[in-house]
Design an enzyme around this catalytic site. Structure first.
Site, PDB file in Angstrom:
ATOM      1  N   ARG A  25       0.866  -1.189   0.000  1.00 21.02           N
ATOM      2  CA  ARG A  25       0.000   0.000   0.000  1.00 21.02           C
ATOM      3  C   ARG A  25       0.890   1.222   0.000  1.00 21.02           C
ATOM      4  O   ARG A  25       1.780   1.354   0.848  1.00 21.02           O
ATOM      5  CB  ARG A  25      -0.909   0.049   1.221  1.00 21.02           C
ATOM      6  CG  ARG A  25      -1.510   1.446   1.402  1.00 21.02           C
ATOM      7  CD  ARG A  25      -2.560   1.570   2.445  1.00 21.02           C
ATOM      8  NE  ARG A  25      -3.791   0.931   2.018  1.00 21.02           N
ATOM      9  CZ  ARG A  25      -4.986   1.204   2.527  1.00 21.02           C
ATOM     10  NH1 ARG A  25      -5.112   2.130   3.462  1.00 21.02           N
ATOM     11  NH2 ARG A  25      -6.054   0.578   2.106  1.00 21.02           N
TER      12      ARG A  25
ATOM     13  N   HIS B 276      -7.406   0.698  -6.300  1.00 20.88           N
ATOM     14  CA  HIS B 276      -7.667  -0.026  -5.045  1.00 20.88           C
ATOM     15  C   HIS B 276      -8.425  -1.315  -5.415  1.00 20.88           C
ATOM     16  O   HIS B 276      -9.602  -1.479  -5.085  1.00 20.88           O
ATOM     17  CB  HIS B 276      -8.473   0.860  -4.090  1.00 20.88           C
ATOM     18  CG  HIS B 276      -8.434   0.422  -2.663  1.00 20.88           C
ATOM     19  ND1 HIS B 276      -7.715  -0.670  -2.222  1.00 20.88           N
ATOM     20  CD2 HIS B 276      -9.026   0.940  -1.547  1.00 20.88           C
ATOM     21  CE1 HIS B 276      -7.866  -0.792  -0.913  1.00 20.88           C
ATOM     22  NE2 HIS B 276      -8.664   0.156  -0.478  1.00 20.88           N
TER      23      HIS B 276
ATOM     24  N   GLN C 134     -10.377  -3.583  -2.891  1.00 21.84           N
ATOM     25  CA  GLN C 134     -11.609  -2.938  -2.422  1.00 21.84           C
ATOM     26  C   GLN C 134     -12.750  -3.210  -3.405  1.00 21.84           C
ATOM     27  O   GLN C 134     -13.871  -3.559  -3.010  1.00 21.84           O
ATOM     28  CB  GLN C 134     -11.383  -1.420  -2.290  1.00 21.84           C
ATOM     29  CG  GLN C 134     -12.610  -0.656  -1.835  1.00 21.84           C
ATOM     30  CD  GLN C 134     -12.987  -0.965  -0.393  1.00 21.84           C
ATOM     31  OE1 GLN C 134     -12.161  -0.896   0.499  1.00 21.84           O
ATOM     32  NE2 GLN C 134     -14.243  -1.319  -0.159  1.00 21.84           N
TER      33      GLN C 134
ATOM     34  N   ASP D 185     -16.843   8.035  -1.247  1.00 19.38           N
ATOM     35  CA  ASP D 185     -15.539   7.861  -0.598  1.00 19.38           C
ATOM     36  C   ASP D 185     -15.147   9.230  -0.038  1.00 19.38           C
ATOM     37  O   ASP D 185     -15.781  10.255  -0.368  1.00 19.38           O
ATOM     38  CB  ASP D 185     -14.520   7.363  -1.656  1.00 19.38           C
ATOM     39  CG  ASP D 185     -13.126   7.091  -1.082  1.00 19.38           C
ATOM     40  OD1 ASP D 185     -12.979   7.029   0.154  1.00 19.38           O
ATOM     41  OD2 ASP D 185     -12.181   6.928  -1.893  1.00 19.38           O
TER      42      ASP D 185
ATOM     43  N   CYS E 111     -16.208   2.652   1.087  1.00 19.38           N
ATOM     44  CA  CYS E 111     -15.045   1.787   1.357  1.00 19.38           C
ATOM     45  C   CYS E 111     -14.536   1.939   2.783  1.00 19.38           C
ATOM     46  O   CYS E 111     -13.873   1.036   3.290  1.00 19.38           O
ATOM     47  CB  CYS E 111     -13.939   2.095   0.349  1.00 19.38           C
ATOM     48  SG  CYS E 111     -13.460   3.830   0.329  1.00 19.38           S
TER      49      CYS E 111
ATOM     50  N   ARG F 156     -13.931  -7.392   2.829  1.00 17.63           N
ATOM     51  CA  ARG F 156     -12.513  -7.212   2.479  1.00 17.63           C
ATOM     52  C   ARG F 156     -11.731  -8.465   2.839  1.00 17.63           C
ATOM     53  O   ARG F 156     -10.862  -8.911   2.101  1.00 17.63           O
ATOM     54  CB  ARG F 156     -11.908  -6.016   3.246  1.00 17.63           C
ATOM     55  CG  ARG F 156     -12.499  -4.648   2.949  1.00 17.63           C
ATOM     56  CD  ARG F 156     -12.309  -4.215   1.522  1.00 17.63           C
ATOM     57  NE  ARG F 156     -10.936  -4.315   1.068  1.00 17.63           N
ATOM     58  CZ  ARG F 156      -9.945  -3.489   1.409  1.00 17.63           C
ATOM     59  NH1 ARG F 156     -10.165  -2.462   2.189  1.00 17.63           N
ATOM     60  NH2 ARG F 156      -8.716  -3.664   0.937  1.00 17.63           N
TER      61      ARG F 156
HETATM   62  N1  NVA Z   1      -9.569   7.240  -1.637  1.00 19.65           N
HETATM   63  C1  NVA Z   1      -9.178   6.879  -0.281  1.00 19.65           C
HETATM   64  C2  NVA Z   1      -9.473   5.453  -0.032  1.00 19.65           C
HETATM   65  C3  NVA Z   1      -9.185   4.958   1.363  1.00 19.65           C
HETATM   66  C4  NVA Z   1      -9.476   3.498   1.540  1.00 19.65           C
HETATM   67  C5  NVA Z   1      -7.705   7.178  -0.090  1.00 19.65           C
HETATM   68  O1  NVA Z   1      -6.913   6.899  -1.000  1.00 19.65           O
HETATM   69  O2  NVA Z   1      -7.342   7.695   0.965  1.00 19.65           O
HETATM   70  N1   CP Z   2     -11.104   0.615   2.723  1.00 14.41           N
HETATM   71  C1   CP Z   2      -9.825   0.567   3.114  1.00 14.41           C
HETATM   72  O1   CP Z   2      -8.899   0.347   2.326  1.00 14.41           O
HETATM   73  O2   CP Z   2      -9.639   0.796   4.442  1.00 14.41           O
HETATM   74  P1   CP Z   2      -8.246   1.009   5.144  1.00 14.41           P
HETATM   75  O3   CP Z   2      -7.673   2.297   4.622  1.00 14.41           O
HETATM   76  O4   CP Z   2      -8.562   1.088   6.614  1.00 14.41           O
HETATM   77  O5   CP Z   2      -7.346  -0.136   4.828  1.00 14.41           O
END
Ligand code: NVA
Ligand code: CP
Length: 314
Positions: A108, A135, A138, A230, A271, A299
């Site tokens: 990540r 993602h 997700q 989101d 999400c 998830r």
């Molecule tokens: N769009 C958000 C998703 C978090 C799961 C981010 O990238 O922070």
């Molecule tokens: N939805 C998701 O990716 O959550 P986290 O950022 O907590 O991993």
């Protein structure tokens, strides 16, 4: 020949065919049922997983760590505070070493290229647990949740409202285009999805029969089977907060917007993490139409399915 994903990475769902996505969703349903039935397996025994995080996470980390560990695998959490990642040691060298010690890597972080480099030089499966661009794990959980609610989702309409160019919106557009689910992005013009991806998805949609729409008008939620939003400010974009609140305030998901779908069966997805009072009101995300908590649980099941399919002979 039957389908096999053994040894594959998941960097973006653009690399997966509709049949492969279907296969992962079917395994997800099976592992979820096994879990509900209290069945315990050791399918990751003797395997190791590097969990590499440049950005924070609750669900993704917990899903990978528990799904892998409860079946006898050994997950190792590594943040950029713990290891050299392109700083004192090149990314390529770190990847080579990981390839000698681990069965797979979850990454990540910021750049999609980092996930690609890890896959290239480690020669083991790499799972994209979120980058600035995608993602994919997700989107798999989102589709499992949709199918649990609607059965087949071909021809249903998922409406994403909010930041139309972020990683979650992009991955949803890809999976919808591949699986024949109509996808409407409601976003101010400044946050429209990138043209190149939109074009790719519309080409895919010609095969699946999905209709991909981009519009600034909230009235276009009418007829949606699911409304998805989101956060307005994704990780790494914190300096854009003021601008996003200005652009996206008219796009908040509240009960009035849910009612504008004119479908009492419409469900709400997110999400998570959510900023209640910004992109969604508390009464919606905590209310009867919300499936955000099932989606969070899913998830784990979808991530377990992905690791079973790519690391074991199932
Ligand atoms: N769009 C958000 C998703 C978090 C799961 C981010 O990238 O922070
Ligand atoms: N939805 C998701 O990716 O959550 P986290 O950022 O907590 O991993």
């Amino acid at each position: 020949m039957s389908l096999s994903l053994l040894g594959r990475s998941l960097l973006t769902l653009l690399d997966y065919s509709p049949e492969e996505i279907r296969y992962l969703l079917d395994i997800s349903k099976k592992v979820k049922k096994e879990s509900k039935d209290g069945m315990v397996f050791r399918r990751f025994e003797g395997k190791t997983l590097a969990l590499l995080f440049e950005k924070r996470s609750t669900r993704t980390r917990c899903a990978f760590e528990t799904a892998f560990g409860e079946e006898g695998g050994h997950p190792v959490f590594l943040s950029t505070a713990d290891i050299q990642l392109g700083a004192k040691e090149s990314l390529e060298d770190t990847a080579r070493v990981f390839g000698r010690m681990f069965s797979a890597i979850q990454f990540r972080g910021f750049k999609q290229e980092t996930a690609e480099t890890l896959a290239k030089y480690s020669q083991i499966p790499v799972y994209n647990g979120l980058t600035d661009l995608y993602h994919p794990t997700q989107a798999l959980a989102d589709f499992l949740t949709l199918e649990e609610n609607f059965g087949a989702v071909k021809g249903k309409t998922l409406c994403y409202i909010g930041d139309g160019r972020n990683n979650v919106a992009r991955s949803l557009m890809i999976i919808c285009a591949k699986m024949g689910t109509n996808f409407t992005v409601i976003t101010p013009g400044e946050l429209n999805p990138e043209n190149e991806l939109l074009h790719k998805c519309r080409t895919l949609a010609q095969v699946s029969g999905a209709v991909i729409r981009v519009t600034p008008d909230v009235i276009d939620v009418k007829g949606a089977d699911a409304l998805y939003t989101d956060v307005w400010v994704s990780m790494g974009e914190e300096n854009k907060k003021e601008e996003r609140i200005r652009l996206l305030s008219p796009y908040q998901v509240n009960q009035k917007l849910m009612d504008m779908t004119e479908k009492s069966s419409c469900i709400f997805l997110h999400c998570l993490p959510a900023v209640k009072g910004e992109e969604v009101t508390a009464d919606v995300i905590d209310g009867p139409q919300s499936r955000a908590w099932d989606e969070a649980e899913n998830r784990k099941h979808t991530i377990k399915a992905l690791m079973l399919a790519t690391l074991t002979e199932i």
